[in-house]
Enzyme design. Structure first.
Site, PDB file in Angstrom:
ATOM      1  N   HIS A  82       1.269 -15.955  -0.852  1.00 53.96           N
ATOM      2  CA  HIS A  82       1.914 -15.043   0.093  1.00 53.96           C
ATOM      3  C   HIS A  82       1.116 -15.032   1.386  1.00 53.96           C
ATOM      4  O   HIS A  82      -0.110 -15.118   1.366  1.00 53.96           O
ATOM      5  CB  HIS A  82       1.948 -13.627  -0.514  1.00 53.96           C
ATOM      6  N   ASP A 161       9.293   0.061  -2.772  1.00 61.68           N
ATOM      7  CA  ASP A 161       8.696  -0.502  -1.555  1.00 61.68           C
ATOM      8  C   ASP A 161       9.766  -0.654  -0.479  1.00 61.68           C
ATOM      9  O   ASP A 161       9.514  -0.404   0.693  1.00 61.68           O
ATOM     10  CB  ASP A 161       8.037  -1.856  -1.828  1.00 61.68           C
ATOM     11  N   ARG A 168       8.269   3.664   6.658  1.00 64.84           N
ATOM     12  CA  ARG A 168       7.005   3.381   7.369  1.00 64.84           C
ATOM     13  C   ARG A 168       7.277   2.727   8.717  1.00 64.84           C
ATOM     14  O   ARG A 168       6.625   3.014   9.716  1.00 64.84           O
ATOM     15  CB  ARG A 168       6.118   2.458   6.530  1.00 64.84           C
ATOM     16  N   SER A 183       2.058  -2.386  -0.975  1.00 62.99           N
ATOM     17  CA  SER A 183       3.382  -2.938  -0.676  1.00 62.99           C
ATOM     18  C   SER A 183       3.408  -4.442  -1.018  1.00 62.99           C
ATOM     19  O   SER A 183       4.299  -4.922  -1.730  1.00 62.99           O
ATOM     20  CB  SER A 183       3.683  -2.704   0.810  1.00 62.99           C
ATOM     21  N   LYS A 187       5.075  -6.385  -4.835  1.00 64.94           N
ATOM     22  CA  LYS A 187       6.080  -7.463  -4.835  1.00 64.94           C
ATOM     23  C   LYS A 187       5.533  -8.722  -5.494  1.00 64.94           C
ATOM     24  O   LYS A 187       6.244  -9.421  -6.211  1.00 64.94           O
ATOM     25  CB  LYS A 187       6.547  -7.734  -3.402  1.00 64.94           C
TER      26      LYS A 187
HETATM   27  N1  URA Z   1       4.123  -6.952   4.470  1.00 63.73           N
HETATM   28  C1  URA Z   1       4.548  -6.209   3.424  1.00 63.73           C
HETATM   29  O1  URA Z   1       5.221  -6.705   2.519  1.00 63.73           O
HETATM   30  N2  URA Z   1       4.208  -4.899   3.390  1.00 63.73           N
HETATM   31  C2  URA Z   1       3.475  -4.313   4.347  1.00 63.73           C
HETATM   32  O2  URA Z   1       3.197  -3.138   4.251  1.00 63.73           O
HETATM   33  C3  URA Z   1       3.038  -5.097   5.441  1.00 63.73           C
HETATM   34  C4  URA Z   1       3.383  -6.432   5.468  1.00 63.73           C
END
Ligand code: URA
Length: 423
Positions: A82, A161, A168, A183, A187
């Protein structure tokens, strides 16, 4: 448990229990808590932070808010990757076929562009016919058959999320390290891989500009991974200038193809080999140097590119990229060394020209993009090309593009790309 008491407890800098965090998150997901109260809770976290334990608990609660992918039918160690997001970041397009060509199975879910940062799914969709959606059985079958599948992240993956991130975004609470860490990691953990490799971007074109903040984020994510039984490694990489030369969807796919043929930009190759050697070492349980050598060989001997072709074909794509955009060059206004590139501004400009979305329902134009001719540290002559612009329906001001480059008389050193590795 009363939500006002929980918010006050956080505001007094006290540590929240798993049950308190779960109440806040799950009551928000099911609508019992409104946006206003959730915003107060998020602001309390921004102000007072969260311990490693609280952040792991928050991640666990978010992870359990939705469906988790079961990859146990795929043999071998599955390694996910990621990136925290950058400009010109086409790493995944090169890295995944490379590691799959070395024998590591990759079952990846990716996102679309977010703000000025690009997204792998939008890039892949510039390949005619490329399918980014697949049912779970076909996804797993493809990984078992060819070692690699990449699909668009489903809305059911971590619904908590999805809802909290959207809040957010509009309440100025994105920049909290525990919130970013939970967050991202919720995932990644929900995606089912055994091990996780994260490219944490640092600099002017990244979510975090300061190296200390990026290190803290990396330490949080490594801790969350470990506390969920998943080995996690973070590579901190420089995003003070775009990665490679191409910015925009189709031009980035073209640059990735060059990199897969071992003809791409040196910074992209360095990052791909760094991340690739870690992924291959974790996936095959071999020493890092041996994994690095395998990656170098597979880029050189055409195996990585052959795997990319196999992957594109399996997802219905044809590598017949046609870019019929208007092209023009932007030339330097003086002679000197490039000392600075406003990466964030370049990302915003290309996004507004159609390579990304400004409104939620905008359609991305894959043909729009920039190709830099010069990077930081390069010498440029007056009237020499600084970048090539690929435009379709919208126009942009040359002045705005020129403003993204600082040209000075003194020699400027190239910056280091790999800033740290945290595990
Ligand atoms: N990418 C994400 O998936 N979450 C965040 O909070 C910031 C960047």
């Amino acid at each position: 448990m009363n939500i006002t008491d929980i918010i006050d407890k956080k505001l007094k800098n006290c540590v929240l229990s798993y049950a308190e965090i779960k109440k806040m998150v799950m009551d928000y997901v099911d609508g019992t808590i409104n946006d206003e109260d959730m915003t107060s809770f998020l602001k309390a976290i921004v102000k007072c932070g969260m311990t490693y334990e609280e952040t792991s608990d928050l991640t666990k609660v978010m992870l359990e808010s939705g469906k988790q992918i079961d990859l146990s039918c795929i043999t071998g160690i599955k390694v996910d990757k990621h990136s925290t997001g950058g400009v010109g970041d086409k790493t995944t397009l090169v890295l995944l076929p490379l590691v799959a060509s070395c024998g590591v199975k990759v079952a990846k879910m990716s996102g679309r562009s977010l703000g000025y940062t690009g997204g792998t799914i939008d890039k892949l969709e510039s390949i005619p016919g490329f399918k980014v959606d697949m049912d779970q059985d076909s996804f797993i079958k493809q990984v078992n058959d060819i070692g690699l599948a990449l699909v668009s992240q489903s809305g059911n993956l971590v619904p908590a999320d999805k809802k909290i991130y959207a809040l957010r975004d509009v309440t100025n609470t994105v920049s909290s390290i525990p919130l970013i860490a939970s967050s991202i990691m919720s995932k990644k953990l929900a995606s089912g891989a055994d091990k996780i490799v994260l490219d944490v971007k640092v600099g002017r074109g990244a979510l975090l500009e300061k190296i200390e903040d990026a290190k803290t984020l990396a330490q949080y994510m490594v801790h969350i991974g470990k506390s969920h039984g998943k080995e996690t490694v973070c590579v901190l990489s420089n995003m003070n200038e775009p990665l490679g030369f191409a910015i925009g969807n189709m031009v980035e796919v073209e640059e990735s193809i060059s990199a897969l043929k071992d003809e791409g930009p040196s910074d992209l190759k360095e990052l791909v080999l760094t991340l690739g050697s870690i992924m291959v070492s974790l996936g095959l349980n071999i020493d890092g140097q041996k994994a690095y050598d395998m990656c170098v060989v597979n880029l050189k001997n055409g195996s990585a590119y052959a795997k990319f072709e196999e992957f594109v074909k399996a997802q219905n794509g044809t590598l017949n990229l046609i870019n019929d955009s208007k092209k023009f060059s932007v030339k330097a206004h003086k002679t000197g060394y490039i000392t600075y590139i406003d990466t964030l501004k370049l990302g915003e400009l290309v996004r507004h020209l159609g390579a990304g979305r400004v409104n939620i329902d905008d359609v991305v134009d894959s043909r729009v993009g920039f190709i830099l001719s010069k990077k930081v540290g390069d010498f440029v002559l007056k009237d020499e090309e600084l970048l090539k612009v690929y435009l379709t329906s919208k126009d942009c001001l040359i002045r705005d593009l020129l403003d993204c480059f600082k040209i000075e008389n003194d020699v400027c050193d190239k910056e280091k790309l790999i800033l740290d590795i945290i595990k």
